[in-house]
Design an enzyme around this catalytic site. Structure first.
Site, short mmCIF file in Angstrom:
data_model
loop_
_atom_site.label_atom_id
_atom_site.label_comp_id
_atom_site.label_asym_id
_atom_site.label_seq_id
_atom_site.Cartn_x
_atom_site.Cartn_y
_atom_site.Cartn_z
N ASP A 1 22.17 21.67 33.85
CA ASP A 1 23.33 22.55 33.87
C ASP A 1 23.66 22.92 32.44
O ASP A 1 22.91 22.62 31.51
CB ASP A 1 24.52 21.86 34.56
CG ASP A 1 24.96 20.63 33.79
OD1 ASP A 1 26.08 20.62 33.27
OD2 ASP A 1 24.16 19.67 33.70
N HIS B 1 14.44 20.57 37.96
CA HIS B 1 15.81 20.97 38.30
C HIS B 1 16.49 21.30 36.98
O HIS B 1 17.11 20.45 36.34
CB HIS B 1 16.53 19.83 39.02
CG HIS B 1 17.92 20.16 39.45
ND1 HIS B 1 18.20 20.81 40.62
CD2 HIS B 1 19.12 19.95 38.85
CE1 HIS B 1 19.51 20.98 40.74
NE2 HIS B 1 20.10 20.47 39.66
N ASP C 1 7.76 16.63 42.76
CA ASP C 1 7.93 17.74 41.83
C ASP C 1 8.54 18.93 42.58
O ASP C 1 7.83 19.82 43.04
CB ASP C 1 6.58 18.11 41.21
CG ASP C 1 6.68 19.32 40.29
OD1 ASP C 1 7.79 19.61 39.79
OD2 ASP C 1 5.63 19.98 40.07
N GLU D 1 15.32 16.36 37.53
CA GLU D 1 16.18 16.98 36.52
C GLU D 1 15.70 16.55 35.14
O GLU D 1 14.86 15.66 34.99
CB GLU D 1 17.65 16.58 36.72
CG GLU D 1 18.60 17.43 35.87
CD GLU D 1 20.07 17.27 36.22
OE1 GLU D 1 20.85 18.11 35.77
OE2 GLU D 1 20.42 16.31 36.93
#
Length: 767
Positions: A382, A688, A731, A740
């Site tokens: 993020d 991610h 994956d 992530e």
């Protein structure tokens, strides 16, 4: 009651309480008593092995073909239970429950988005070219719009099937037959979006929406495609990035039929080494017997592969000088690619270049005070910026500079500051330190925990996250970590920029004064409607210790030394993660202070425990059979601790154990992945990570989280059920607990890539 039928390919488990948009975060086998005889111990081990094998066979038996009539979701609420339905909120306000045999969402605010309130359900799969029917009953206390959908549970969260409908006080039976036209998905999500819908009644008033008899049924499975399974690992595990000429070289074999091996030169197929495959031991975390082969006699530069007498082969790997040069550069450039608040140069970042992002001021939570906190590194997948994990990353990189002769001289990695006479690793760290200085409250000296939006952004590029940034409240852990790295920075940077060093030290001392006045404060928790990464930590004794140690090294003030000596007599959390940071203070203290016998013993105890763990691992891991969210960070941190012990204690025996932690990360592991994006023969392609997902390609040089035996996201629950812990990796961008990335996972990787050989080690003592 909820009913769920296992279908094609994988034993599934309903996901428990996960958010629609996932964010960052996150042990062992019983001892045999001394009275147990050798025979009993052997019998116990054999029993455990058989149990693991039986579980694997059971999982295989549960792989059944999907067929017409299968009911994948079958929910009624006759017992007034929510039956594994959960809610996600993004600006809405609602409470989920059950009333009179129906699922009920009691809504007091619909927010501004159609998914501001959402009911969701996981724990089923959709097969390509299979025909399904989704049906349910619904009514509301008002007329309003809703949207139902079956969607991918990650990435852009696009729908496989969806429709907007208008509901009212009369119960409607909704039915939609559809064909799954996309690739099979083992972990989709069923959603009911109950936020704000324009033009359909007034949904702003408090109201309730009721659901019942929710079913997903297979209508026609004659053309259904299978779910693609996870790839089989190689039967010979090696470091795919290669080995130095004089390095210890180990490989792990899991082909039980193998009796011998050959190491062959790829160039001419010449056998350069050979030996027997023996010494098999069962590793419960792998779920298999493992044999370790030593081919350290291969020293000539070249490319090689290991071939077993069964015909199984390893991936090719190089031997020579500089085998880590490229991956080291990429792992450092990852931090440049994560820079916030500045334009990224396409000549450096390539496709990941972008205009300056997050350039506005942030609002201090609970006030109207605006503050400039631009800069720093995006933390993970993020775009939040967090002091606590940022400090860990800073420390690892500063230690890389101090402990690696190579890093201490390298001014040509290719960042904008390259060539300025300052080692690039220090230039990159300074970008984060400049941001951290802005995170300190000018009045109190305390440090704000993080700056983020209220919620995680969609899977968009950095410049497309335009939500108001909010400064979460000051925390002791953020302030303690800040004080530690600022004090350390004041020492490290003094030879390059004395004025900057002075400002760092002043900030550290101001932060310490805050800590003195706030001992005993509660640990940080998210406030209000903020749901971004919390990084909670209720024990701040280690942060205080670390700060005091670094301030003593920086100032020579005996009051800080007194604090260290008192603290180590008490209860301190020793670690090298974002939560437990005590070893950072202990190590730097040992390097810079002569009276450190007690501190050396703390390091030795921790390192020796890792050596004990190593003995039980088939692939050289030191986790003790525990694989958690971010296990690759644990492996890398363990490598750092072993090198710390080697340097402080003058014991080179720890170095090979440390090198094997890097070997594990780079391919000698139970799933045969080089866990760094863009590197190795088998590399993660679907992290991610919002920039990667937005571009449809993986940013290179990122260390993914790795195996997570706790199965902490819906996708992992679906595809990894009943798989041994060390093999619990997939994956896929939907698996945030496995795939992530974070700056504080990359930072220990950077350290190991430049210090895991005694050839590169140095100790930088400032006294």
């Amino acid at each position: 009651m909820a009913k769920m039928k296992k279908v094609l390919a994988i034993a599934m488990a309903a996901a428990m309480g996960m958010s629609m948009l996932a964010g960052c975060g996150g042990q062992g086998k019983d001892d045999v008593t001394e009275a147990t005889s050798q025979a009993e111990t052997s019998e116990a081990a054999t029993s455990e092995e058989k149990t693991e094998e039986a579980a694997s066979e059971e999982a295989e038996q549960e792989k059944t073909e999907v067929k017409a009539g299968d009911v994948l979701i079958d929910l009624n609420f006759d017992d007034n239970d929510t039956d594994e339905c959960h809610t996600y909120s993004n600006g809405g306000q609602a409470v989920l429950g059950a009333e009179n045999g129906e699922l009920c969402l009691d809504i007091t605010g619909t927010g501004s988005l159609d998914y501001a309130n959402q009911i969701y359900y996981d724990g089923f799969e959709l097969n390509q070219d299979c025909v399904y029917e989704l049906s349910f009953d619904v009514h509301s206390t008002i007329e309003r719009g809703i949207q139902y959908r079956l969607q991918i549970n990650g990435g852009d969260y696009h729908a496989y099937v969806m429709d907007d409908i208008t509901i009212g006080t009369e119960t409607q039976h909704i039915s939609n037959q559809f064909t799954m036209s996309e690739a099979s998905d083992p972990a989709p999500r069923m959603c009911m979006n109950l936020g704000h819908f324009e033009g359909v009644g007034d949904d702003s008033v408090p109201h309730k929406v009721y659901f019942d008899n929710i079913k997903l049924t297979v209508v026609d499975a004659s053309s259904a495609q299978s779910v693609e399974g996870i790839p089989d690992p190689k039967l010979v595990g090696i470091n795919q990035m290669g080995y130095g000429k004089d390095a210890k070289k180990l490989a792990t074999v899991t082909d039980r039929d193998a009796k011998s091996y050959e190491v062959k030169s790829v160039a001419d197929d010449k056998v350069v080494s050979k030996g027997d495959v023996s010494g098999w031991d069962y590793d419960p975390a792998v779920g298999d017997k493992c044999a370790v082969i030593d081919f350290s006699d291969v020293k000539d530069q070249g490319t090689y592969k290991i071939v077993l007498d069964t015909g199984a082969e390893s991936y090719e790997f190089p031997v020579g000088d500089g085998v880590y040069d490229d991956i080291y550069k990429a792992s450092v450039l990852m931090f440049y690619d994560q820079r916030c608040g500045t334009e990224l140069d396409s000549a450096i970042a390539g496709d990941f270049a972008h205009a300056a992002c997050h350039t506005g001021t942030a609002i201090v939570y609970g006030s109207d005070v605006a503050k400039d906190v631009t800069g720093g590194w995006h933390d993970a997948g993020d775009y939040g910026r967090y002091v606590v994990p940022g400090a860990k990353a800073v420390q690892d990189l500063l230690l890389t500079y101090e402990d690696s002769e190579y890093a201490a001289k390298d001014d040509a990695i290719g960042i904008p500051e390259s060539g300025n006479g300052v080692p690039d690793v220090l230039d990159e760290v300074r970008y984060e330190l400049d941001w951290m200085l802005k995170m300190q409250d000018e009045t109190s000296g305390g440090v704000y925990h993080k700056v983020t939006g209220e919620v995680f952004p969609e899977m968009v590029a950095a410049v497309e996250e335009t939500a108001q940034m909010i400064l979460s409240p000051i925390s002791n852990t953020a302030t303690g970590d800040f004080a530690a790295v600022m004090a350390k920075a004041s020492v490290v940077y003094r030879k390059y920029d004395a004025a900057f060093a002075d400002s760092c030290l002043a900030a550290a001392q101001k932060a310490w004064k805050y800590l003195e006045q706030h001992q005993g404060d509660a640990g940080f928790k998210n406030v209000g409607s903020i749901v971004t990464g919390e990084y909670p930590d209720s024990n701040d004794s280690d942060e205080y210790l670390w700060a005091a140690a670094e301030l003593y090294i920086a100032t020579g003030d005996e009051s800080y030394n007194d604090y260290v000596k008192t603290a180590i007599e008490g209860s301190v959390k020793y670690g090298l993660g974002w939560a437990d940071v005590g070893y950072y203070g202990i190590y730097d203290y040992c390097v810079n202070v002569k009276d450190c016998a007690a501190e050396k013993e703390i390091l030795k105890k921790g390192a020796d425990k890792l050596v004990d763990n190593y003995a039980g691992s088939g692939f050289g891991s030191t986790t003790g059979g525990s694989y958690v969210w971010g296990s690759n960070m644990v492996v890398a941190d363990n490598g750092i601790l072993l090198l710390m012990a080697s340097k402080v204690l003058g014991d080179d025996s720890y170095v090979d154990y440390a090198a094997d932690q890097l070997n594990y990360i780079l391919g000698r592991n139970a799933v045969s992945y080089c866990y760094v994006t863009g590197y190795g023969s088998q590399t993660p392609e679907n992290p991610h990570h919002r920039p990667s997902e937005a571009l449809g390609k993986a940013m290179p040089g990122m260390l993914v989280g790795g195996a997570d035996g706790n199965l902490e996201d819906p996708y992992a629950k679906a595809v990894l059920a009943k798989i041994p812990k060390e093999r619990c990796y997939v994956d896929n961008a939907q698996s945030y607990s496995c795939n992530e990335v974070t700056i504080y996972w990359n930072s220990p990787l950077v350290y190991l890539l430049r210090t895991s050989s005694s050839k590169y080690l140095r100790i930088c003592n400032y006294n």
